[in-house]
Design an enzyme around this catalytic site. Structure first.
Site, short mmCIF file in Angstrom:
data_model
loop_
_atom_site.label_atom_id
_atom_site.label_comp_id
_atom_site.label_asym_id
_atom_site.label_seq_id
_atom_site.Cartn_x
_atom_site.Cartn_y
_atom_site.Cartn_z
N HIS A 117 36.95 12.01 -2.40
CA HIS A 117 36.75 11.47 -0.96
C HIS A 117 35.38 12.01 -0.45
CE1 HIS A 117 38.06 11.94 3.51
NE2 HIS A 117 37.67 10.61 3.29
N GLU B 214 36.21 15.66 -1.14
CA GLU B 214 37.54 16.48 -1.32
C GLU B 214 37.93 15.57 -2.53
OE1 GLU B 214 39.76 16.84 3.11
OE2 GLU B 214 39.71 14.91 2.47
N ASN C 297 40.70 14.82 7.34
CA ASN C 297 41.26 13.70 8.23
C ASN C 297 42.48 13.84 8.95
OD1 ASN C 297 38.75 12.21 7.69
ND2 ASN C 297 39.74 10.72 6.19
N SER D 80 40.54 7.72 2.38
CA SER D 80 40.59 8.66 3.19
C SER D 80 41.94 9.45 3.52
CB SER D 80 40.08 8.16 4.56
OG SER D 80 39.28 6.96 4.26
N1 3HC Z 1 22.42 7.47 5.50
C1 3HC Z 1 21.63 8.30 5.00
N2 3HC Z 1 21.09 9.33 5.77
C2 3HC Z 1 21.22 9.38 6.89
C3 3HC Z 1 22.25 8.46 7.73
C4 3HC Z 1 22.79 7.58 6.92
N3 3HC Z 1 23.66 6.65 7.44
N4 3HC Z 1 22.40 9.03 8.77
C5 3HC Z 1 21.25 10.13 9.01
N5 3HC Z 1 21.21 10.42 8.02
C6 3HC Z 1 19.99 11.43 7.46
C7 3HC Z 1 18.61 11.15 8.15
O1 3HC Z 1 17.87 10.72 7.65
C8 3HC Z 1 18.38 12.61 8.47
O2 3HC Z 1 17.54 13.08 7.16
P1 3HC Z 1 16.43 14.30 7.09
O3 3HC Z 1 17.09 15.43 7.69
O4 3HC Z 1 16.42 14.33 5.69
O5 3HC Z 1 15.35 13.61 7.81
C9 3HC Z 1 19.59 13.49 8.64
O6 3HC Z 1 20.64 12.63 8.18
C10 3HC Z 1 19.73 13.93 10.04
O7 3HC Z 1 19.74 12.43 10.90
P2 3HC Z 1 19.21 12.27 12.25
O8 3HC Z 1 18.24 13.61 12.68
O9 3HC Z 1 18.76 11.10 12.62
O10 3HC Z 1 20.38 12.59 13.01
P3 3HC Z 1 21.24 13.93 13.52
O11 3HC Z 1 20.44 14.97 13.39
O12 3HC Z 1 21.99 13.41 14.57
O13 3HC Z 1 22.45 13.94 12.16
C11 3HC Z 1 24.32 13.22 11.07
C12 3HC Z 1 22.99 12.69 11.72
C13 3HC Z 1 24.01 13.92 10.09
C14 3HC Z 1 25.21 12.00 10.76
C15 3HC Z 1 24.83 14.12 12.13
O14 3HC Z 1 25.16 13.45 13.34
C16 3HC Z 1 26.26 14.71 11.83
O15 3HC Z 1 26.64 15.44 10.90
N6 3HC Z 1 27.54 13.85 12.46
C17 3HC Z 1 28.92 14.30 11.84
C18 3HC Z 1 29.01 13.43 10.70
C19 3HC Z 1 30.56 13.76 10.28
O16 3HC Z 1 31.52 14.33 10.94
N7 3HC Z 1 30.87 12.69 9.19
C20 3HC Z 1 32.23 12.83 8.80
C21 3HC Z 1 33.14 11.80 9.39
S1 3HC Z 1 34.81 11.76 8.65
C22 3HC Z 1 34.44 10.82 7.22
O17 3HC Z 1 33.64 10.39 6.68
C23 3HC Z 1 35.85 10.76 6.54
C24 3HC Z 1 36.30 9.42 6.27
O18 3HC Z 1 37.34 9.39 5.28
C25 3HC Z 1 37.01 8.75 7.69
#
Ligand code: 3HC
Length: 289
Positions: free
Chosen positions: A147, A159, A197, A126
């Site tokens: 990434h 990325e 990040n 990350s």
């Molecule tokens: N694994 C697989 N699929 C998942 C999941 C998981 N852990 N969590 C959620 N999903 C899927 C659901 O099954 C659902 O799929 P569908 O639309 O096909 O039915 C879809 O994602 C939407 O899920 P929900 O309706 O349950 O919930 P939300 O509408 O709240 O969406 C989310 C969940 C997509 C995680 C949304 O909250 C989101 O976009 N959050 C922000 C995520 C983000 O910013 N991530 C980046 C983090 S930084 C990073 O990763 C970098 C690292 O280096 C730190």
């Protein structure tokens, strides 16, 4: 070195944590990837990751996104191992172990012993240096950052990070590969925290500061950013999704690599990690799961 992705790609992945599991799901659901070798710290850790993957694929079956036989076919592509020697003939190996240079160094040193110089070695780091990881291998030109974002099966971005020694050919291969996995990649020249990040984790750190100063509750902070900035989830819920150990490690990298005090990790973030309040993966973080 491969200039294009052949059909029947054999990919290995090292790491069975949150990101390793998500990336394996992405690989398994990609038609061009026909074989996946999944290395965990122990067979036990891989088996628990396997069960988790089965649950995730089962959810897709229940939603009728994939057929039950497809889910079984995805699972059958994967072979679990705890032995680096089994990774020898993979065309690409993705490292997705803890966000810690010592842990990643151990993996790259071990991979250098068993892989040919032609193998593409990709790190899901990350924020850490691809150039440093590349320097541990026989062919630094073939090392690249790949990434993914959490949850990997959902998030569209990858990325693709060029270290100082990454060749253009490797970079092109990684971009092509990311697209095959259904991702929409961006190219980044190595810098601490890359693009996302460097902005996202300091924002989370600031939210932790707002909480620590009792300016607002965790719920109010998250509500403010979801309704006021249209973020899909608030910064503290996101902290819990990413994991506070990862958040701390990224802040420490940004701070140590730049020397800039604006990247100082908030003491509350440190305390959360010391208390094992890591977020979703431990059941408790800024919220309870
Ligand atoms: N694994 C697989 N699929 C998942 C999941 C998981 N852990 N969590 C959620 N999903 C899927 C659901 O099954 C659902 O799929 P569908 O639309 O096909 O039915 C879809 O994602 C939407 O899920 P929900 O309706 O349950 O919930 P939300 O509408 O709240 O969406 C989310 C969940 C997509 C995680 C949304 O909250 C989101 O976009 N959050 C922000 C995520 C983000 O910013 N991530 C980046 C983090 S930084 C990073 O990763 C970098 C690292 O280096 C730190």
């Amino acid at each position: 070195m491969m200039s294009s992705i052949n059909r029947g790609l054999k990919v290995a992945i090292v790491g069975a944590g949150t990101m390793g599991r998500g990336i394996v799901q992405v690989l398994a659901q990609t038609e061009d990837v026909t074989s996946i070798i999944w290395k965990g710290r122990s067979l036990k850790s891989i088996h628990s990751a396997f069960s988790d993957l089965e649950v995730q694929l089962g959810r897709l079956v229940a939603k009728k996104r994939i057929a039950a036989e497809e889910a079984s076919r995805f699972i059958r592509k994967i072979v679990a191992t705890e032995d680096y020697a089994d990774l020898t003939d993979a065309q690409c190996i993705i490292e997705a172990v803890s966000e810690n240079m010592d842990a990643k160094r151990d993996v790259f040193v071990s991979l250098a012993k068993v892989t040919s110089p032609d193998t593409i070695l990709a790190s899901n780091t990350s924020s850490l240096s691809i150039t440093e990881l590349a320097s541990l291998t026989a062919n630094p030109a073939n090392v690249v950052g790949l990434h993914f974002f959490n949850p990997a099966p959902v998030m569209k971005l990858t990325e693709v990070i060029a270290g100082l020694t990454t060749s253009q050919c490797t970079l092109n291969w990684a971009l092509d590969f990311a697209r095959k996995l259904g991702k929409d990649p961006v190219v980044v020249n190595e810098a601490p925290g890359f693009i996302v990040n460097r902005m996202l984790i300091p924002m989370i750190n600031e939210a932790i500061g707002i909480l620590a100063e009792s300016v607002a509750t965790a719920e109010e902070i998250d509500k403010a950013m979801t309704l006021g900035a249209n973020h899909p989830i608030g910064p503290l819920a996101l902290a819990d999704l990413i994991g506070n150990d990862v958040n701390l490690s990224i802040m420490e990298t940004l701070h140590s690599e730049t020397g800039d005090p604006k990247y100082r990790a908030h003491p509350l973030l440190r305390k959360m990690v010391r208390a094992n309040l890591l977020g979703r993966k431990t059941g408790f973080g800024f919220f309870k799961y």
